[in-house]
Write a protein that holds these residues in place. Structure first.
Motif, PDB file in Angstrom:
ATOM      1  N   LEU A 149       0.817  -1.203   0.000  1.00 40.80           N
ATOM      2  CA  LEU A 149       0.000   0.000   0.000  1.00 40.80           C
ATOM      3  C   LEU A 149       0.855   1.258   0.000  1.00 40.80           C
ATOM      4  O   LEU A 149       0.583   2.215  -0.733  1.00 40.80           O
ATOM      5  CB  LEU A 149      -0.933  -0.002   1.224  1.00 40.80           C
ATOM      6  CG  LEU A 149      -2.253  -0.752   1.083  1.00 40.80           C
ATOM      7  CD1 LEU A 149      -2.941  -0.835   2.445  1.00 40.80           C
ATOM      8  CD2 LEU A 149      -3.163  -0.084   0.081  1.00 40.80           C
ATOM      9  N   ASP A 150       1.894   1.272   0.816  1.00 40.61           N
ATOM     10  CA  ASP A 150       2.752   2.451   0.893  1.00 40.61           C
ATOM     11  C   ASP A 150       3.462   2.694  -0.435  1.00 40.61           C
ATOM     12  O   ASP A 150       3.497   3.828  -0.948  1.00 40.61           O
ATOM     13  CB  ASP A 150       3.789   2.290   2.013  1.00 40.61           C
ATOM     14  CG  ASP A 150       3.152   2.254   3.396  1.00 40.61           C
ATOM     15  OD1 ASP A 150       1.967   2.637   3.510  1.00 40.61           O
ATOM     16  OD2 ASP A 150       3.821   1.833   4.348  1.00 40.61           O
ATOM     17  N   ARG A 151       4.032   1.637  -1.003  1.00 43.06           N
ATOM     18  CA  ARG A 151       4.735   1.796  -2.272  1.00 43.06           C
ATOM     19  C   ARG A 151       3.766   2.188  -3.386  1.00 43.06           C
ATOM     20  O   ARG A 151       4.125   2.928  -4.302  1.00 43.06           O
ATOM     21  CB  ARG A 151       5.483   0.501  -2.619  1.00 43.06           C
ATOM     22  CG  ARG A 151       6.728   0.284  -1.759  1.00 43.06           C
ATOM     23  CD  ARG A 151       7.502  -0.950  -2.185  1.00 43.06           C
ATOM     24  NE  ARG A 151       6.772  -2.172  -1.869  1.00 43.06           N
ATOM     25  CZ  ARG A 151       6.587  -3.167  -2.713  1.00 43.06           C
ATOM     26  NH1 ARG A 151       7.055  -3.106  -3.946  1.00 43.06           N
ATOM     27  NH2 ARG A 151       5.930  -4.253  -2.338  1.00 43.06           N
ATOM     28  N   TYR A 152       2.561   1.695  -3.308  1.00 46.99           N
ATOM     29  CA  TYR A 152       1.566   2.025  -4.331  1.00 46.99           C
ATOM     30  C   TYR A 152       1.234   3.512  -4.306  1.00 46.99           C
ATOM     31  O   TYR A 152       1.280   4.186  -5.349  1.00 46.99           O
ATOM     32  CB  TYR A 152       0.297   1.206  -4.110  1.00 46.99           C
ATOM     33  CG  TYR A 152      -0.856   1.632  -5.003  1.00 46.99           C
ATOM     34  CD1 TYR A 152      -0.812   1.411  -6.370  1.00 46.99           C
ATOM     35  CD2 TYR A 152      -1.973   2.265  -4.467  1.00 46.99           C
ATOM     36  CE1 TYR A 152      -1.859   1.808  -7.191  1.00 46.99           C
ATOM     37  CE2 TYR A 152      -3.021   2.661  -5.278  1.00 46.99           C
ATOM     38  CZ  TYR A 152      -2.964   2.437  -6.638  1.00 46.99           C
ATOM     39  OH  TYR A 152      -4.001   2.848  -7.449  1.00 46.99           O
ATOM     40  N   ILE A 153       0.893   4.048  -3.132  1.00 50.61           N
ATOM     41  CA  ILE A 153       0.455   5.447  -3.091  1.00 50.61           C
ATOM     42  C   ILE A 153       1.619   6.393  -3.355  1.00 50.61           C
ATOM     43  O   ILE A 153       1.425   7.484  -3.914  1.00 50.61           O
ATOM     44  CB  ILE A 153      -0.255   5.764  -1.753  1.00 50.61           C
ATOM     45  CG1 ILE A 153      -1.131   7.015  -1.916  1.00 50.61           C
ATOM     46  CG2 ILE A 153       0.739   5.934  -0.618  1.00 50.61           C
ATOM     47  CD1 ILE A 153      -2.231   6.876  -2.959  1.00 50.61           C
ATOM     48  N   LEU A 154       2.840   5.995  -2.997  1.00 51.79           N
ATOM     49  CA  LEU A 154       3.998   6.826  -3.340  1.00 51.79           C
ATOM     50  C   LEU A 154       4.198   6.835  -4.860  1.00 51.79           C
ATOM     51  O   LEU A 154       4.538   7.872  -5.447  1.00 51.79           O
ATOM     52  CB  LEU A 154       5.243   6.309  -2.631  1.00 51.79           C
ATOM     53  CG  LEU A 154       5.271   6.526  -1.116  1.00 51.79           C
ATOM     54  CD1 LEU A 154       6.438   5.762  -0.489  1.00 51.79           C
ATOM     55  CD2 LEU A 154       5.377   8.014  -0.774  1.00 51.79           C
ATOM     56  N   GLY A 155       3.982   5.688  -5.494  1.00 50.13           N
ATOM     57  CA  GLY A 155       4.067   5.629  -6.947  1.00 50.13           C
ATOM     58  C   GLY A 155       2.995   6.477  -7.611  1.00 50.13           C
ATOM     59  O   GLY A 155       3.256   7.170  -8.606  1.00 50.13           O
ATOM     60  N   LYS A 156       1.782   6.446  -7.073  1.00 47.31           N
ATOM     61  CA  LYS A 156       0.696   7.264  -7.621  1.00 47.31           C
ATOM     62  C   LYS A 156       0.973   8.747  -7.417  1.00 47.31           C
ATOM     63  O   LYS A 156       0.589   9.583  -8.249  1.00 47.31           O
ATOM     64  CB  LYS A 156      -0.635   6.889  -6.965  1.00 47.31           C
ATOM     65  CG  LYS A 156      -1.103   5.471  -7.232  1.00 47.31           C
ATOM     66  CD  LYS A 156      -1.382   5.222  -8.700  1.00 47.31           C
ATOM     67  CE  LYS A 156      -2.654   5.867  -9.170  1.00 47.31           C
ATOM     68  NZ  LYS A 156      -2.972   5.506 -10.588  1.00 47.31           N
ATOM     69  N   THR A 157       1.651   9.087  -6.314  1.00 50.80           N
ATOM     70  CA  THR A 157       1.995  10.483  -6.068  1.00 50.80           C
ATOM     71  C   THR A 157       2.983  10.972  -7.117  1.00 50.80           C
ATOM     72  O   THR A 157       2.861  12.096  -7.641  1.00 50.80           O
ATOM     73  CB  THR A 157       2.583  10.651  -4.657  1.00 50.80           C
ATOM     74  OG1 THR A 157       1.652  10.158  -3.691  1.00 50.80           O
ATOM     75  CG2 THR A 157       2.886  12.107  -4.352  1.00 50.80           C
ATOM     76  N   ALA A 158       3.982  10.156  -7.428  1.00 47.17           N
ATOM     77  CA  ALA A 158       4.940  10.517  -8.482  1.00 47.17           C
ATOM     78  C   ALA A 158       4.223  10.672  -9.819  1.00 47.17           C
ATOM     79  O   ALA A 158       4.527  11.600 -10.593  1.00 47.17           O
ATOM     80  CB  ALA A 158       6.032   9.452  -8.584  1.00 47.17           C
ATOM     81  N   THR A 182      10.824   6.438  -5.593  1.00 47.58           N
ATOM     82  CA  THR A 182      11.108   5.162  -6.251  1.00 47.58           C
ATOM     83  C   THR A 182       9.779   4.530  -6.632  1.00 47.58           C
ATOM     84  O   THR A 182       8.975   4.177  -5.769  1.00 47.58           O
ATOM     85  CB  THR A 182      11.889   4.225  -5.314  1.00 47.58           C
ATOM     86  OG1 THR A 182      13.117   4.856  -4.949  1.00 47.58           O
ATOM     87  CG2 THR A 182      12.179   2.906  -6.010  1.00 47.58           C
ATOM     88  N   VAL A 183       9.545   4.402  -7.925  1.00 48.23           N
ATOM     89  CA  VAL A 183       8.250   3.934  -8.412  1.00 48.23           C
ATOM     90  C   VAL A 183       8.353   2.481  -8.879  1.00 48.23           C
ATOM     91  O   VAL A 183       9.146   2.168  -9.773  1.00 48.23           O
ATOM     92  CB  VAL A 183       7.732   4.816  -9.555  1.00 48.23           C
ATOM     93  CG1 VAL A 183       6.376   4.308 -10.039  1.00 48.23           C
ATOM     94  CG2 VAL A 183       7.629   6.268  -9.109  1.00 48.23           C
ATOM     95  N   ASP A 184       7.565   1.617  -8.266  1.00 47.88           N
ATOM     96  CA  ASP A 184       7.443   0.226  -8.696  1.00 47.88           C
ATOM     97  C   ASP A 184       6.309   0.181  -9.721  1.00 47.88           C
ATOM     98  O   ASP A 184       5.138   0.017  -9.373  1.00 47.88           O
ATOM     99  CB  ASP A 184       7.138  -0.669  -7.494  1.00 47.88           C
ATOM    100  CG  ASP A 184       7.163  -2.152  -7.835  1.00 47.88           C
ATOM    101  OD1 ASP A 184       6.969  -2.482  -9.017  1.00 47.88           O
ATOM    102  OD2 ASP A 184       7.355  -2.976  -6.923  1.00 47.88           O
ATOM    103  N   THR A 185       6.656   0.342 -10.990  1.00 49.39           N
ATOM    104  CA  THR A 185       5.652   0.451 -12.054  1.00 49.39           C
ATOM    105  C   THR A 185       4.756  -0.775 -12.116  1.00 49.39           C
ATOM    106  O   THR A 185       3.534  -0.661 -12.294  1.00 49.39           O
ATOM    107  CB  THR A 185       6.340   0.661 -13.414  1.00 49.39           C
ATOM    108  OG1 THR A 185       7.207   1.804 -13.317  1.00 49.39           O
ATOM    109  CG2 THR A 185       5.317   0.907 -14.508  1.00 49.39           C
TER     110      THR A 185
END
Length: 354
Positions: free
Chosen positions: A1-10, A111-114
């Motif tokens: 969840l954390d990595r997802y929303i950080l990716g969406k923020t980018a 750092t975006v996990d596409t």
């Protein structure tokens, strides 16, 4: 969840920045609502237990750190469009720093996990499709169902998130298929007002071919029907479920979600227990209790509701932080709330455990 929303923020920062660079104000604004939807109705909602957890552990700290980073970045990204609101929120978050004196956010700092973002976006679409079927069948969200089937040629993407989909769709089981056509088909609907003027008499043959399913979609978005080219803005594709099933499409009609909407007595009892949990949570909030407060519950309820609660009493107590649960024929003690459950009156009394 954390990595997802950080990716969406980018993604948000990049989308707004690209739109502003080409002076496209509308596109910049349009990037904001979908992100807020992902933040509020997915990340924050699915992280509530982490935020509410009584003990402060690494997971709870990560949730707060992530939300803080996302909110500060979002305020700086939204500042050109909502200058006063973002200023107020940014100052509250940062201890008084003005949002309008900050550098523009750097999307490259995230750092975006596409692959993760793509996977989670697809899972969100599945959950939304399942919810739309519930709405169409007038089935409340807290009522559990037996199964959901997800048909998509890339269903392997969703397998790591199967537990998330099961929880969001509120089902007991999930099945995957790589053959969406087994559950329904796309129906071509040509806009006669637009196409009729252009094609004239040929329009009759186009409508007949579209109705019979004799059409082909090109790589550029246009379709070929009865030897005529129909542009992307001259038609729409609608999903038609196979007879006897409740299904709808997702991912631009590339996938199909099938929901088992048959409800038996066992599922109905569990659904009533979950409805009761919600009533207790509302009573807790109205009483002004802290989210971590342990409570005592007293209930006066009808026979059907009482049986449902009894069958799932451990879950009820766990979800409401109740240390005791008592039935009564008198007025319950504590803060009293009255409602309807199983079309019968229910009276709930809650008080903080000493």
């Amino acid at each position: 969840l954390d990595r997802y929303i950080l990716g969406k923020t980018a993604e948000l920062v990049r989308a707004v920045e690209a739109a502003m660079d080409r002076l496209d104000l509308a596109a910049a604004c349009n990037a904001l609502p979908p992100f807020i939807e992902a933040l509020n109705n997915w990340y924050i909602r699915r992280s509530r237990e982490r935020f509410w957890r009584a003990e402060k552990d690494a997971d709870k700290q990560a949730a707060y750190d992530t939300l803080y980073t996302v909110l500060v970045t979002t305020m700086r990204t939204m500042a050109p469009f909502l200058p006063y609101l973002t200023e107020h929120i940014h100052r509250a978050l940062t201890g008084g720093e003005s949002v309008h004196l900050q550098d523009w956010p750097d999307a490259a700092a995230f750092t975006v996990d596409t692959a993760l973002v793509e996977r989670m976006d697809l899972a969100r679409e599945v959950a939304s499709a399942a919810a739309s079927i519930r709405t169409a069948k007038n089935l409340r969200n807290r009522l559990p169902l037996r199964s959901v089937t997800v048909a998509h040629t890339r269903h392997a993407l969703l397998v790591p998130l199967r537990d998330v989909i099961v929880e969001e769709a509120n089902v007991k089981e999930i099945r995957f298929s790589d053959k969406p056509a087994d559950f329904g088909s796309e129906v071509l609907v040509v806009n006669p007002r637009v196409v009729g003027k252009r094609l004239g008499p040929a329009m009759k043959a186009v409508l007949a071919a579209a109705k019979s399913g004799d059409w082909r979609k090109g790589n550029d978005g246009a379709v070929e029907v009865a030897g005529e080219r129909i542009e992307a803005d001259e038609y729409e594709l609608r999903f038609r479920a196979r007879e006897g099933i409740d299904a709808t499409s997702f991912d631009g009609a590339a996938g199909v979600v099938v929901l088992d909407t048959n409800v038996d007595a066992e599922l109905e009892r569990e659904g009533l227990a979950r409805d009761f949990i919600r009533l207790v949570q509302i009573a807790r909030k109205d009483a002004g209790f802290d989210v971590a407060d342990r409570i005592h519950i007293e209930v006066k309820a009808g026979a059907e509701a009482d049986a449902a609660i009894s069958a799932h009493l451990d879950t009820v107590k766990h979800e409401t932080l109740a240390v005791s649960f008592d039935r009564t024929e008198e007025a319950p003690a504590g803060f009293v709330s009255e409602a309807q459950l199983a079309e019968e009156p229910v009276t709930i009394g809650v008080r903080v455990a000493g």
